[in-house]
Design a protein around this motif. Structure first.
Motif, PDB file in Angstrom:
ATOM      1  N   LEU A   1       9.728  44.150  34.873  1.00 24.63           N
ATOM      2  CA  LEU A   1       8.555  44.180  33.492  1.00 24.63           C
ATOM      3  C   LEU A   1       8.447  42.771  32.810  1.00 24.63           C
ATOM      4  CD1 LEU A   1      10.085  47.783  32.884  1.00 24.63           C
ATOM      5  CD2 LEU A   1       7.881  46.843  33.045  1.00 24.63           C
ATOM      6  N   GLU A   2      10.043  42.703  32.538  1.00 25.46           N
ATOM      7  CA  GLU A   2      10.811  41.231  31.899  1.00 25.46           C
ATOM      8  C   GLU A   2       9.116  40.338  32.010  1.00 25.46           C
ATOM      9  OE1 GLU A   2      14.391  40.399  29.481  1.00 25.46           O
ATOM     10  OE2 GLU A   2      14.090  40.215  32.320  1.00 25.46           O
ATOM     11  N   ASN A   3       8.633  39.948  33.533  1.00 27.26           N
ATOM     12  CA  ASN A   3       7.899  39.176  34.291  1.00 27.26           C
ATOM     13  C   ASN A   3       6.875  39.545  33.794  1.00 27.26           C
ATOM     14  OD1 ASN A   3       9.928  37.746  35.513  1.00 27.26           O
ATOM     15  ND2 ASN A   3       9.999  38.532  37.246  1.00 27.26           N
ATOM     16  N   LEU A   4       5.961  40.988  33.381  1.00 20.25           N
ATOM     17  CA  LEU A   4       4.694  41.118  33.598  1.00 20.25           C
ATOM     18  C   LEU A   4       5.243  41.036  31.926  1.00 20.25           C
ATOM     19  CD1 LEU A   4       4.622  44.693  35.277  1.00 20.25           C
ATOM     20  CD2 LEU A   4       3.398  42.624  36.145  1.00 20.25           C
ATOM     21  N   TYR A   5       5.703  41.316  31.236  1.00 20.47           N
ATOM     22  CA  TYR A   5       5.778  40.921  29.839  1.00 20.47           C
ATOM     23  C   TYR A   5       4.866  39.370  29.306  1.00 20.47           C
ATOM     24  CZ  TYR A   5       6.033  41.451  23.860  1.00 20.47           C
ATOM     25  OH  TYR A   5       5.583  41.091  22.902  1.00 20.47           O
ATOM     26  N   ALA A   6       5.876  38.602  29.958  1.00 18.08           N
ATOM     27  CA  ALA A   6       5.643  37.469  29.744  1.00 18.08           C
ATOM     28  C   ALA A   6       4.198  36.346  29.711  1.00 18.08           C
ATOM     29  CB  ALA A   6       6.755  36.731  30.792  1.00 18.08           C
ATOM     30  N   SER A   7       4.061  37.595  31.499  1.00 12.50           N
ATOM     31  CA  SER A   7       2.474  36.647  31.325  1.00 12.50           C
ATOM     32  C   SER A   7       1.298  37.540  30.787  1.00 12.50           C
ATOM     33  CB  SER A   7       2.203  37.376  33.367  1.00 12.50           C
ATOM     34  OG  SER A   7       2.104  39.177  33.243  1.00 12.50           O
ATOM     35  N   GLY A   8       1.982  38.541  29.741  1.00 12.89           N
ATOM     36  CA  GLY A   8       0.399  39.408  29.124  1.00 12.89           C
ATOM     37  C   GLY A   8      -0.382  40.662  29.335  1.00 12.89           C
ATOM     38  N   LYS A   9      -0.090  40.616  30.477  1.00 15.30           N
ATOM     39  CA  LYS A   9      -0.395  42.330  31.526  1.00 15.30           C
ATOM     40  C   LYS A   9       0.434  43.081  30.334  1.00 15.30           C
ATOM     41  CE  LYS A   9      -0.916  44.364  35.181  1.00 15.30           C
ATOM     42  NZ  LYS A   9      -1.935  44.371  35.218  1.00 15.30           N
ATOM     43  N   GLU A  10      -0.900  44.635  29.721  1.00 13.73           N
ATOM     44  CA  GLU A  10      -0.694  44.928  29.260  1.00 13.73           C
ATOM     45  C   GLU A  10       0.421  46.720  29.953  1.00 13.73           C
ATOM     46  OE1 GLU A  10      -3.754  45.708  26.554  1.00 13.73           O
ATOM     47  OE2 GLU A  10      -2.786  43.547  25.172  1.00 13.73           O
ATOM     48  N   ARG A  11      -0.156  46.580  30.822  1.00 13.98           N
ATOM     49  CA  ARG A  11      -0.204  48.221  31.596  1.00 13.98           C
ATOM     50  C   ARG A  11       0.127  48.073  32.548  1.00 13.98           C
ATOM     51  NH1 ARG A  11      -5.526  51.790  30.986  1.00 13.98           N
ATOM     52  NH2 ARG A  11      -6.899  50.788  32.507  1.00 13.98           N
ATOM     53  N   VAL A  12       1.023  48.593  33.465  1.00 12.50           N
ATOM     54  CA  VAL A  12       0.817  48.647  35.293  1.00 12.50           C
ATOM     55  C   VAL A  12       1.018  49.816  36.036  1.00 12.50           C
ATOM     56  CG1 VAL A  12       3.534  48.686  34.850  1.00 12.50           C
ATOM     57  CG2 VAL A  12       2.499  47.787  36.601  1.00 12.50           C
ATOM     58  N   SER A  13       0.719  49.873  36.506  1.00 11.84           N
ATOM     59  CA  SER A  13       0.473  51.257  36.942  1.00 11.84           C
ATOM     60  C   SER A  13       1.755  51.526  38.368  1.00 11.84           C
ATOM     61  CB  SER A  13      -1.209  51.925  38.103  1.00 11.84           C
ATOM     62  OG  SER A  13      -0.622  50.151  39.787  1.00 11.84           O
ATOM     63  N   SER A  14       1.869  52.663  39.307  1.00 11.05           N
ATOM     64  CA  SER A  14       3.060  53.052  39.820  1.00 11.05           C
ATOM     65  C   SER A  14       3.227  52.196  40.886  1.00 11.05           C
ATOM     66  CB  SER A  14       4.068  54.264  40.451  1.00 11.05           C
ATOM     67  OG  SER A  14       2.799  55.460  40.168  1.00 11.05           O
ATOM     68  N   THR A  15       1.801  52.170  41.449  1.00 11.82           N
ATOM     69  CA  THR A  15       1.269  51.376  42.998  1.00 11.82           C
ATOM     70  C   THR A  15       1.492  49.874  42.645  1.00 11.82           C
ATOM     71  OG1 THR A  15      -0.389  53.120  43.193  1.00 11.82           O
ATOM     72  CG2 THR A  15      -0.945  50.875  44.348  1.00 11.82           C
ATOM     73  N   GLU A  16       0.974  49.300  41.595  1.00 10.02           N
ATOM     74  CA  GLU A  16       1.652  48.095  41.742  1.00 10.02           C
ATOM     75  C   GLU A  16       3.401  47.938  41.410  1.00 10.02           C
ATOM     76  OE1 GLU A  16      -2.232  45.752  38.105  1.00 10.02           O
ATOM     77  OE2 GLU A  16      -0.654  47.721  37.944  1.00 10.02           O
ATOM     78  N   LEU A  17       3.396  48.542  40.106  1.00  7.00           N
ATOM     79  CA  LEU A  17       4.990  48.461  40.592  1.00  7.00           C
ATOM     80  C   LEU A  17       6.179  48.433  41.732  1.00  7.00           C
ATOM     81  CD1 LEU A  17       6.384  50.428  37.356  1.00  7.00           C
ATOM     82  CD2 LEU A  17       6.772  48.181  37.468  1.00  7.00           C
TER      83      LEU A  17
END
Length: 213
Positions: free
Chosen positions: A23-39
């Motif tokens: 999630l830290e990496n996602l936030y740093a990349s500017g992504k605002e939402r994520v699905s359980s499939t992506e996780l």
């Protein structure tokens, strides 16, 4: 929100730092939402397990929307006490202990190795990875209430005696890199990392997978 950790399964608790790091990496990349499939694809844990893990903490996402990255990050930061610095000590500055200090795996976390201990007079007084090495005889006098855990990287024959010594301090957790299964008080937690067992397990599964394919 206070998390009742004793109600969370051990396997779930062990996965939380992995989720947090992603999630830290996602936030740093500017992504605002994520699905359980992506996780699931990112952390290599099936999406049903992720949803079950998250369900222990209440409604963290919305059906059809997924999970808000910033909200999840903030939530797990609090659950994992990422805003508080955790101090640990290293006991045993042999090859493995030295490698751990040089690698400095705590650099990007809320964990700090504050000091190291050994019985080798040649190591005492040295500084490795910015951490000073003291004699093991000084352990009890140098550990204060701010140190909550110890990393044990000593020879196997010394493991139990060092654990006994730690039990006389305020240290309540041991990350044990020796194959010795330690006898500790009920209020002390030990996590075992036996590299030889993990390697043997890996080889077994590699062979098993090969035979079944």
């Amino acid at each position: 929100m206070k998390i009742e950790q004793q109600q969370i399964p051990h396997a779930t608790a062990k996965r939380l730092p992995m989720y947090y790091r992603f999630l830290e990496n996602l936030y740093a990349s500017g992504k605002e939402r994520v699905s359980s499939t992506e996780l699931s694809e990112a952390v290599k844990v099936d999406s049903a397990t992720i949803r079950r893990d998250f369900s222990y903490f209440g409604a963290l996402g919305k059906k059809g929307y997924g999970y808000n990255v910033l909200y999840l990050l903030s939530f797990f930061r609090k659950a994992l006490d990422q805003d508080e610095l955790t101090k640990v000590v290293l006991i045993g500055v042999g090859n493995l202990g030295t490698a751990l200090l040089k690698y400095n795996f705590t650099k990007n976390n809320n964990i700090m190795i504050t000091s190291a201990f050994d019985t080798d007079e040649a190591m005492v007084g040295e500084e490795i990875g910015g951490v000073e090495v003291f004699h093991l005889d000084e352990l009890k006098e140098r550990l204060d209430d701010s140190v909550s855990a110890a990393i044990l990287a000593v020879p196997v024959q010394a493991a139990q005696s060092v654990a006994d010594l730690l039990a006389e301090t305020n240290t309540r957790g041991i990350l044990n890199f020796t194959p010795e299964r330690l006898d500790v008080p009920d209020d002390m937690r030990v996590h075992h990392i036996d590299l030889s067992v993990e390697l043997q397990s890996l080889i077994y599964f590699l062979k098993h997978d090969h035979e079944t394919n």
